[in-house]
Write an enzyme that holds these catalytic residues in place. Sequence first.
Site, short mmCIF file in Angstrom:
data_model
loop_
_atom_site.label_atom_id
_atom_site.label_comp_id
_atom_site.label_asym_id
_atom_site.label_seq_id
_atom_site.Cartn_x
_atom_site.Cartn_y
_atom_site.Cartn_z
N TYR A 86 0.91 -1.08 -0.07
CA TYR A 86 -0.06 0.05 -0.04
C TYR A 86 0.79 1.26 0.08
O TYR A 86 0.57 2.08 0.70
CB TYR A 86 -0.86 0.25 1.22
CG TYR A 86 -1.81 -1.23 1.50
CD1 TYR A 86 -2.82 -1.46 0.99
CD2 TYR A 86 -1.17 -2.14 2.64
CE1 TYR A 86 -3.45 -2.58 1.18
CE2 TYR A 86 -1.79 -3.35 2.69
CZ TYR A 86 -3.07 -3.66 2.09
OH TYR A 86 -3.81 -4.69 2.48
N GLU A 127 1.37 -0.82 -5.04
CA GLU A 127 0.29 0.27 -4.99
C GLU A 127 -0.59 -0.05 -6.23
O GLU A 127 -0.22 -0.13 -7.31
CB GLU A 127 0.83 1.64 -4.93
CG GLU A 127 -0.17 2.88 -5.02
CD GLU A 127 -1.44 2.91 -4.10
OE1 GLU A 127 -2.40 2.64 -4.57
OE2 GLU A 127 -0.83 2.79 -3.01
N CYS A 184 -4.06 3.78 10.67
CA CYS A 184 -4.52 5.17 10.94
C CYS A 184 -5.95 4.69 11.42
O CYS A 184 -6.65 5.82 11.72
CB CYS A 184 -4.72 5.94 9.65
SG CYS A 184 -5.87 5.31 8.17
#
Length: 378
Positions: free
Chosen positions: A240, A261, A336
Amino acid sequence: MPNTCSNYDKKCGGCPLLTTPYREQLAQKQARLQTLLGGFAPVRAVLGMKEPFHYRNKAIASFATQRGRLVCGLYAEGTHRVLPGADCLLQEEILNRTLAAVVDAARACRWTAYDEDRGTGLLRHTVLRASVDGKVLVTLVTPGPELPGSKNFCAVLRKKAPWVVSIVQNINPTQSSAVLGNREKTLYGPGFVLDTLCGLQFAISSRSFYQVNRTQTEVLYKKALELARLTGRETVIDAYCGIGTIGLCAAPHAGQVIGVERNPAAVKDAAANARRNKITNARFVCADATEWMMAAAGENLRPDVVFLDPPRAGSTPECIAAVNKMRPKRIVYVSCDPETLARDIAAFTRLGWHPAKFCPIDLFPQTKHVETVCLLVL
């Protein structure tokens, strides 16, 4: 530091913890992380900011017509009602000044706001990206390719805001909640802004994923590299990878880096960023991270370190299984979202991995979000 905002009481929603003292914000985040993750491994103290305001290097604002006048600002939370204003306490001050200049230049061109219901008007949104040295990329989002008077707009904006280094028109005809479309035209400049992060230069375009808090991102990446314990010989996978920030920061300390990605524009940017920084031991693959990791594990690729930095939804069971099959010495998971991190860490522990520590960093003061780095070992 200021702690009042003209739009806070109007339910802007951008900084829900604005009236909570910063020390208490950090304590709340610490308690949440301890509840979700403390059963797996020690949770270090959340690393906060010395100055927890004006840290965002990216701004997104929407246009509207109010009382016959073009305005621009954030949506009130849960609505499409624009709250005009260019004095956000989270955005870098150069972005606030740029937003005011964009509105003035658009008014000078007599441009109108796009009306979703009628399908009329020119301007939907603007996206602003700032570099560490105060240069700004301005992106105007329009529903179609027509933008009459764009040369005049560029001239007026450059006069009002000479720090603007590029102006881009993004075309988004869809009726979705997505701000940006897939087509773009560069109206002025190179179409990107150059930023410096951890001593490296990165070209940031309108659609690049790039952490919005430069100061704390450097803290985050240094912690991730510290946990990776690179010696200069390792094969590293950056899953990622976006525009390659973590992988390129790791490259000078590794043998080789492979970034994965699925966004073609991001992969192109990552390769260009490698060339820009004269990094020759990093390559980037355009593929879905889960699919590529599964295929690579099936081909017996054995990396020494895997960086996982998935979106808020976290990784996938298939990707986690593929990483486990690769048997790296260390996994450094950058998250996150504490909820999806807890879910994925539980999946890794069922496969025999042990989270050594959790290192939280506050990238989003005045909000409930928090970033966490976790080291996993067998």
